[in-house]
Write a protein that holds these residues in place. Structure first.
Motif, PDB file in Angstrom:
ATOM      1  N   LYS A  69       0.836  -1.197   0.000  1.00 12.83           N
ATOM      2  CA  LYS A  69       0.000   0.000   0.000  1.00 12.83           C
ATOM      3  C   LYS A  69       0.880   1.260   0.000  1.00 12.83           C
ATOM      4  O   LYS A  69       0.599   2.220  -0.711  1.00 12.83           O
ATOM      5  N   LEU A  70       1.946   1.223   0.780  1.00 15.21           N
ATOM      6  CA  LEU A  70       2.882   2.356   0.790  1.00 15.21           C
ATOM      7  C   LEU A  70       3.546   2.523  -0.573  1.00 15.21           C
ATOM      8  O   LEU A  70       3.732   3.651  -1.051  1.00 15.21           O
ATOM      9  N   TYR A  71       3.894   1.396  -1.208  1.00 11.44           N
ATOM     10  CA  TYR A  71       4.506   1.459  -2.535  1.00 11.44           C
ATOM     11  C   TYR A  71       3.521   2.024  -3.560  1.00 11.44           C
ATOM     12  O   TYR A  71       3.879   2.897  -4.351  1.00 11.44           O
ATOM     13  N   CYS A  72       2.280   1.528  -3.525  1.00 12.08           N
ATOM     14  CA  CYS A  72       1.286   1.982  -4.502  1.00 12.08           C
ATOM     15  C   CYS A  72       0.924   3.459  -4.329  1.00 12.08           C
ATOM     16  O   CYS A  72       0.530   4.116  -5.279  1.00 12.08           O
ATOM     17  N   SER A  73       1.060   3.964  -3.121  1.00 11.18           N
ATOM     18  CA  SER A  73       0.769   5.384  -2.905  1.00 11.18           C
ATOM     19  C   SER A  73       2.020   6.244  -3.117  1.00 11.18           C
ATOM     20  O   SER A  73       1.989   7.443  -2.867  1.00 11.18           O
ATOM     21  N   SER A  74       3.114   5.631  -3.552  1.00 12.40           N
ATOM     22  CA  SER A  74       4.404   6.287  -3.807  1.00 12.40           C
ATOM     23  C   SER A  74       5.014   6.892  -2.556  1.00 12.40           C
ATOM     24  O   SER A  74       5.813   7.821  -2.631  1.00 12.40           O
ATOM     25  N   ASP A  75       4.642   6.364  -1.384  1.00 16.55           N
ATOM     26  CA  ASP A  75       5.211   6.847  -0.131  1.00 16.55           C
ATOM     27  C   ASP A  75       6.496   6.120   0.248  1.00 16.55           C
ATOM     28  O   ASP A  75       7.249   6.591   1.093  1.00 16.55           O
ATOM     29  N   ALA A  76       6.721   4.951  -0.366  1.00 17.43           N
ATOM     30  CA  ALA A  76       7.918   4.168  -0.049  1.00 17.43           C
ATOM     31  C   ALA A  76       8.351   3.388  -1.286  1.00 17.43           C
ATOM     32  O   ALA A  76       7.523   3.025  -2.121  1.00 17.43           O
ATOM     33  N   GLN A  88       0.923   5.458 -12.452  1.00 20.31           N
ATOM     34  CA  GLN A  88       0.588   4.045 -12.263  1.00 20.31           C
ATOM     35  C   GLN A  88      -0.070   3.761 -10.915  1.00 20.31           C
ATOM     36  O   GLN A  88      -0.374   2.619 -10.604  1.00 20.31           O
ATOM     37  N   LYS A  89      -0.293   4.796 -10.113  1.00 25.17           N
ATOM     38  CA  LYS A  89      -0.862   4.601  -8.774  1.00 25.17           C
ATOM     39  C   LYS A  89      -2.213   3.904  -8.812  1.00 25.17           C
ATOM     40  O   LYS A  89      -2.451   2.958  -8.068  1.00 25.17           O
ATOM     41  N   GLN A  90      -3.090   4.385  -9.655  1.00 17.41           N
ATOM     42  CA  GLN A  90      -4.454   3.845  -9.687  1.00 17.41           C
ATOM     43  C   GLN A  90      -4.450   2.369 -10.086  1.00 17.41           C
ATOM     44  O   GLN A  90      -5.129   1.550  -9.462  1.00 17.41           O
ATOM     45  N   PHE A  91      -3.687   2.025 -11.096  1.00 12.33           N
ATOM     46  CA  PHE A  91      -3.609   0.642 -11.534  1.00 12.33           C
ATOM     47  C   PHE A  91      -3.013  -0.238 -10.433  1.00 12.33           C
ATOM     48  O   PHE A  91      -3.504  -1.336 -10.163  1.00 12.33           O
ATOM     49  N   CYS A  92      -1.975   0.264  -9.792  1.00 10.48           N
ATOM     50  CA  CYS A  92      -1.329  -0.480  -8.709  1.00 10.48           C
ATOM     51  C   CYS A  92      -2.319  -0.727  -7.569  1.00 10.48           C
ATOM     52  O   CYS A  92      -2.383  -1.836  -7.037  1.00 10.48           O
ATOM     53  N   MET A  93      -3.073   0.284  -7.203  1.00  3.56           N
ATOM     54  CA  MET A  93      -4.054   0.135  -6.117  1.00  3.56           C
ATOM     55  C   MET A  93      -5.145  -0.871  -6.490  1.00  3.56           C
ATOM     56  O   MET A  93      -5.570  -1.660  -5.651  1.00  3.56           O
ATOM     57  N   ARG A  94      -5.576  -0.860  -7.744  1.00  4.96           N
ATOM     58  CA  ARG A  94      -6.589  -1.836  -8.179  1.00  4.96           C
ATOM     59  C   ARG A  94      -6.061  -3.256  -8.076  1.00  4.96           C
ATOM     60  O   ARG A  94      -6.755  -4.156  -7.615  1.00  4.96           O
ATOM     61  N   GLU A  95      -4.830  -3.442  -8.533  1.00  4.71           N
ATOM     62  CA  GLU A  95      -4.221  -4.771  -8.460  1.00  4.71           C
ATOM     63  C   GLU A  95      -4.021  -5.203  -7.010  1.00  4.71           C
ATOM     64  O   GLU A  95      -4.247  -6.355  -6.655  1.00  4.71           O
ATOM     65  N   LEU A  96      -3.608  -4.273  -6.173  1.00 10.34           N
ATOM     66  CA  LEU A  96      -3.410  -4.566  -4.757  1.00 10.34           C
ATOM     67  C   LEU A  96      -4.728  -4.947  -4.099  1.00 10.34           C
ATOM     68  O   LEU A  96      -4.788  -5.903  -3.321  1.00 10.34           O
ATOM     69  N   LYS A  97      -5.766  -4.234  -4.434  1.00  9.16           N
ATOM     70  CA  LYS A  97      -7.092  -4.535  -3.882  1.00  9.16           C
ATOM     71  C   LYS A  97      -7.524  -5.936  -4.295  1.00  9.16           C
ATOM     72  O   LYS A  97      -8.030  -6.707  -3.478  1.00  9.16           O
ATOM     73  N   LYS A  98      -7.303  -6.286  -5.554  1.00  5.23           N
ATOM     74  CA  LYS A  98      -7.673  -7.609  -6.054  1.00  5.23           C
ATOM     75  C   LYS A  98      -6.902  -8.704  -5.315  1.00  5.23           C
ATOM     76  O   LYS A  98      -7.488  -9.698  -4.875  1.00  5.23           O
ATOM     77  N   GLN A  99      -5.605  -8.499  -5.143  1.00  5.04           N
ATOM     78  CA  GLN A  99      -4.785  -9.485  -4.436  1.00  5.04           C
ATOM     79  C   GLN A  99      -5.194  -9.593  -2.972  1.00  5.04           C
ATOM     80  O   GLN A  99      -5.258 -10.689  -2.413  1.00  5.04           O
TER      81      GLN A  99
END
Length: 141
Positions: A69-76, A88-99
């Motif tokens: 989550k920190l990676y997808c929000s570009s915080d870490a 790529q944040k939105q796509f990353c968050m969608r994939e993270l949510k799915k996983q």
């Protein structure tokens, strides 16, 4: 005119992937995916060993979720030190949510199976106690 060019591009370049269009393809080596697979392969049995293994994996899933989550929000940065581009944040968050949803479904399915096993064992003990009590009453009267 654009459609034929796009079709030719996609057919002639099989190596074209989603990241060509500034998207990241889902990570097959994601920690969440590997931990979920590990959880699915966990042998369900009665005893503290299973519960310790189960709880450890669930805790690791939660920690991996927070890291991703920190990676997808570009915080870490990720484990390779790369920071996710803002596009790529939105796509990353969608994939993270799915996983994460898949992981949670697996956790609850394993819990359900474990509770079902415990329930069966308790019912068997109850039945044996009832039979033993019945035989004792028959013998004493």
């Amino acid at each position: 005119m654009v459609k034929p060019i796009l079709m030719i591009f996609l057919f002639l370049f099989p190596f074209a992937r989603a990241d060509v269009f500034d998207f990241v393809s889902p990570k097959s080596d994601s920690k969440l995916i590997s931990l979920t697979k590990k959880l699915r392969n966990l042998q369900i049995k009665e005893g503290p060993e299973f519960e310790e293994n189960f709880n450890g994996i669930v805790k690791n899933i939660e920690m991996a979720m927070e890291e991703e989550k920190l990676y997808c929000s570009s915080d870490a940065p990720n484990n390779l030190g790369k920071i996710l581009p803002p596009a790529q944040k939105q796509f990353c968050m969608r994939e993270l949510k799915k996983q994460y949803l898949e992981s949670m479904s697996t956790i609850f399915e394993i819990k359900r199976k474990y509770l079902s096993l415990l329930h069966k064992l308790q019912l068997n003990k109850l039945t044996e106690t009832q039979k033993r009590l019945h035989n004792e009453i028959e013998r004493n009267f």
